[in-house]
Design a protein around this motif. Structure first.
Motif, PDB file in Angstrom:
ATOM      1  N   PHE A  23       9.389   9.421  -1.373  1.00  0.00           N
ATOM      2  CA  PHE A  23       8.779   8.113  -1.161  1.00  0.00           C
ATOM      3  C   PHE A  23       9.798   6.993  -0.986  1.00  0.00           C
ATOM      4  N   GLU A 101       1.753   8.131  -5.093  1.00  0.00           N
ATOM      5  CA  GLU A 101       0.833   7.839  -3.988  1.00  0.00           C
ATOM      6  C   GLU A 101       0.008   6.596  -4.302  1.00  0.00           C
ATOM      7  N   THR A 104       2.477   3.444  -3.988  1.00  0.00           N
ATOM      8  CA  THR A 104       2.961   3.121  -2.640  1.00  0.00           C
ATOM      9  C   THR A 104       1.857   3.054  -1.595  1.00  0.00           C
ATOM     10  N   GLU A 106       1.036   5.550   0.013  1.00  0.00           N
ATOM     11  CA  GLU A 106       1.508   6.526   1.004  1.00  0.00           C
ATOM     12  C   GLU A 106       1.120   7.938   0.582  1.00  0.00           C
ATOM     13  N   GLN A 108       1.485  12.113   0.960  1.00  0.00           N
ATOM     14  CA  GLN A 108       2.457  13.133   1.342  1.00  0.00           C
ATOM     15  C   GLN A 108       1.720  14.394   1.787  1.00  0.00           C
ATOM     16  N   LYS A 386       9.149   5.180   8.589  1.00  0.00           N
ATOM     17  CA  LYS A 386       8.478   6.469   8.397  1.00  0.00           C
ATOM     18  C   LYS A 386       7.093   6.517   9.030  1.00  0.00           C
ATOM     19  N   ASN A 387       6.424   5.380   9.175  1.00  0.00           N
ATOM     20  CA  ASN A 387       5.091   5.395   9.774  1.00  0.00           C
ATOM     21  C   ASN A 387       5.165   5.702  11.270  1.00  0.00           C
TER      22      ASN A 387
END
Length: 499
Positions: A23, A101, A104, A106, A108, A386-387
């Protein structure tokens, strides 16, 4: 973000750091300290063991607001303390992933899986489960999301179609020939590769050592009646050496190995600036099945930036030259996430591949390897977030499927942008057998040449013994005689050959 893990000596510290690395950005911090700090996330996680359960509880505090987490696993009452500890480690990783998760926002897709060979894990599980059971296990135990599970399943099915005897091939071996020279060193590269300019003496000495290695390993293969499945020329760039030198290597191989009995020979001709008519004639003479001509990108500014001293036009011209000379199985590599590149540049590269129609394509995700120039000087480069890298991977995957390429091998590396993967795609019946074997580690692969790593696997075992050759040509030249003897000793041991 700054996270303070308030158990300074947590027993699973390394695993906690590895999940955090999935992350983190350049400015994120994970500290193992007992102090509290404003604007930091404070984390406490405790494991509790019962006769038939493992319970993991977590608390995250930010600005005096607390969030609680709980994860419980039922276990057999007969588990030892060490076995319970393993369950607890997995449970902590599950809980920690959930916490990160949440913090953030985000997700995985690879869950808590950090290994570089997910398909190897899938194959191992398949020895004891059905595919449906493997899929369920990966989702439950490693938190893989359905898209990655489906990708792994598709690749494993393809591999078993390409090599039906994959699980019985361990009595055979494959050979990797390492040629450690390139025209120049790319900014992202950490392979044992040296600029060939001005190193004629070194090249001659290296080739003398390689010929000796081929002879001695060839004798061992004959004496032990060991069949060779594939031969792969890598490096470096094997076509950096002269056509005559390349021809002599093949002649030496032919003296000791029945090349007609191989399933595949591949030569990395990755740098277009090393490909000549004479070298293609050598490849055809020895009936090489497959070559790589690797653009990495079709954007000239990027090629100049990363130190690949060839032009886009040169890549296209050499591809057409190979086609004209009846080379009918060509792989091309692309790297997504190269400095300065975005979706627009990737689409342009894919458009060029549409025109060329190579038989296979390997899509690499940019990885920041510790020793590379790029990693050491990251601030000099414009790196994608990363996006967007994930959008680029989706674009490449969609393009591959629309053009009838199917995924057939996959591997991951540390510090990859977006925690993604590298995927090899191929048209029907154009897959590389060697690429499958090296990734799934189902047989011994004997490395010959500078920087080549032998992966020695005793038949019917999951043991893997790495035996590296020296990376530096000078050291290789000076020590190869002793290295060969040690390697043959180890080969005799794992194959139970009486010397």
């Amino acid at each position: 973000m700054k996270i303070i893990w308030q158990q300074k000596d947590h027993p699973f510290k390394r695993e906690i750091e590895m999940i955090f690395d999935l992350f983190k950005t350049e400015t994120d911090q994970l500290l193992f300290e007992e102090k509290a700090e404003e604007e930091a996330y404070l984390v406490n996680i405790d494991e509790q063991y019962g006769k038939d359960f493992v319970l993991v509880k977590g608390e995250v505090i930010k600005n005096q607001q607390s969030t609680s987490y709980t994860y419980e696993r039922s276990v057999s009452m007969n588990l030892t303390e060490e076995e319970k500890r393993k369950v607890a480690k997995q449970a902590v990783k599950h809980l920690w992933l959930k916490i990160l998760e949440d913090i953030t926002g985000e997700k995985q897709d690879w869950g808590i899986l950090t290994g570089i060979r997910p398909t190897k894990l899938y194959h191992q599980l398949l020895q004891e489960m059905t595919m449906d059971q493997v899929d369920q296990f990966l989702e439950k135990e490693y938190l893989l999301r359905p898209n990655k599970i489906a990708l792994l399943r598709e690749i494993v099915q393809r591999q078993l179609k390409v090599i039906p005897d994959l699980y019985e091939i361990n009595q055979e071996v494959s050979l990797y020939i390492g040629i450690p020279f390139c025209p120049t060193k790319c900014a992202y590269c950490t392979f044992p590769a040296y600029s060939i300019k001005g190193r004629n003496g070194t090249v001659d000495g290296f080739l003398k050592g390689l010929h000796l290695e081929i002879e001695k390993i060839g004798k061992w293969l004959k004496e032990s009646s060991r069949k060779v499945t594939t031969i792969y020329f890598g490096g470096g760039t094997p076509t950096s050496i002269e056509a005559e030198q390349l021809d002599q290597i093949f002649a030496q191989l032919n003296q000791w190995i029945d090349l007609a009995d191989l399933r595949e020979i591949t030569v990395e001709a990755g740098r277009p600036d090393t490909i000549t008519l004479d070298k293609i004639n050598v490849l055809n003479k020895w009936k090489v099945d497959r070559i790589s001509i690797n653009p990495q990108t079709f954007t000239q500014e990027t090629l100049d930036l990363i130190g690949r001293h060839h032009t886009v036009e040169e890549t296209i011209d050499k591809f057409h030259l190979a086609r004209k000379m009846k080379i009918d199985n060509i792989n091309m590599d692309l790297i997504i996430g190269l400095p300065g590149e975005r979706t627009e540049q990737l689409q342009y590269s894919l458009d060029q591949l549409t025109n060329l129609q190579p038989e296979s394509i390997t899509v690499h995700t940019m990885a920041f390897k510790r020793a590379s120039y790029l990693t050491k000087n990251k601030a000099e480069y414009d790196i994608i977030d990363k996006n967007e890298i994930r959008k680029m991977m989706d674009l490449a995957s969609r393009w591959a499927r629309e053009h009838h390429y199917h995924p057939y091998y996959l591997y991951r590396q540390k510090n990859m942008l977006g925690n993604l993967e590298n995927v090899g795609y191929a048209l029907e019946n154009r897959e590389s057998i060697y690429n499958i074997l090296i990734m799934e580690e189902k047989q011994t692969i004997i490395g010959l040449g500078c920087g080549a790593v032998s992966k020695l696997m005793p038949p019917n075992s999951n043991i893997l013994i790495r035996f590296p050759n020296p990376k530096e040509p000078k050291v290789y030249i000076e020590t190869i005689g002793t290295q060969i003897d040690l390697k043959i000793e180890k080969l005799n041991e794992i194959f139970q050959v009486v010397a």
